[in-house]
Write a protein that holds these residues in place. Sequence first.
Motif, PDB file in Angstrom:
ATOM      1  N   VAL A  55     -55.499   9.512  31.562  1.00  0.00           N
ATOM      2  CA  VAL A  55     -55.333   8.538  31.768  1.00  0.00           C
ATOM      3  C   VAL A  55     -54.662   7.464  31.038  1.00  0.00           C
ATOM      4  O   VAL A  55     -53.587   7.331  30.929  1.00  0.00           O
ATOM      5  N   LEU A  56     -54.749   7.902  29.488  1.00  0.00           N
ATOM      6  CA  LEU A  56     -54.261   7.072  28.522  1.00  0.00           C
ATOM      7  C   LEU A  56     -53.067   7.519  28.869  1.00  0.00           C
ATOM      8  O   LEU A  56     -51.652   6.775  28.519  1.00  0.00           O
ATOM      9  N   ASP A  57     -52.724   8.860  29.198  1.00  0.00           N
ATOM     10  CA  ASP A  57     -50.791   8.683  29.582  1.00  0.00           C
ATOM     11  C   ASP A  57     -50.584   7.917  30.923  1.00  0.00           C
ATOM     12  O   ASP A  57     -49.249   7.684  30.211  1.00  0.00           O
ATOM     13  N   TYR A  58     -50.975   8.225  31.443  1.00  0.00           N
ATOM     14  CA  TYR A  58     -50.521   6.957  32.633  1.00  0.00           C
ATOM     15  C   TYR A  58     -50.378   5.196  31.932  1.00  0.00           C
ATOM     16  O   TYR A  58     -49.476   5.398  32.544  1.00  0.00           O
ATOM     17  N   TYR A  59     -51.498   5.010  31.642  1.00  0.00           N
ATOM     18  CA  TYR A  59     -51.424   3.373  31.105  1.00  0.00           C
ATOM     19  C   TYR A  59     -50.787   3.342  30.072  1.00  0.00           C
ATOM     20  O   TYR A  59     -51.085   1.954  29.607  1.00  0.00           O
TER      21      TYR A  59
END
Length: 123
Positions: A55-59
């Motif tokens: 999720v951190l990588d995506y956002y």
Amino acid sequence: MRYLTDRKRAVGLGSAKSGTEHFWAMKVSSVALLILVPLFVFTFGPTLGQPFDVVLDYYSRPFPAIVAALTLAVGFKHFADGAQVMIEDYVHGTMEKVLIILVKCLSYGAAAAGIFAVARIAL
């Protein structure tokens, strides 16, 4: 008893002079949300149920972060305007002003917290 026409009864009451502006602000934010909410759903969907690192990588990418921040900002502004209309319709006097101030503060505070959270994730 003197006879008063409708015009005579209305003289001096004035108009709020903000109804049209408020109406158009609600319409514009509605159209913006009509575009932003599906975009948010399609950008948020792939991260649903994923591990925290994914999720951190995506956002950390600009498009999903911008869509999330815009959806939060426009959504809470629309909420504040809609809640103000409801309060104006059903509450009167000093309590009306107090509730409008509280709802505006709550809405802007929640939008700021959400945008700050998205910015922390994105940066």
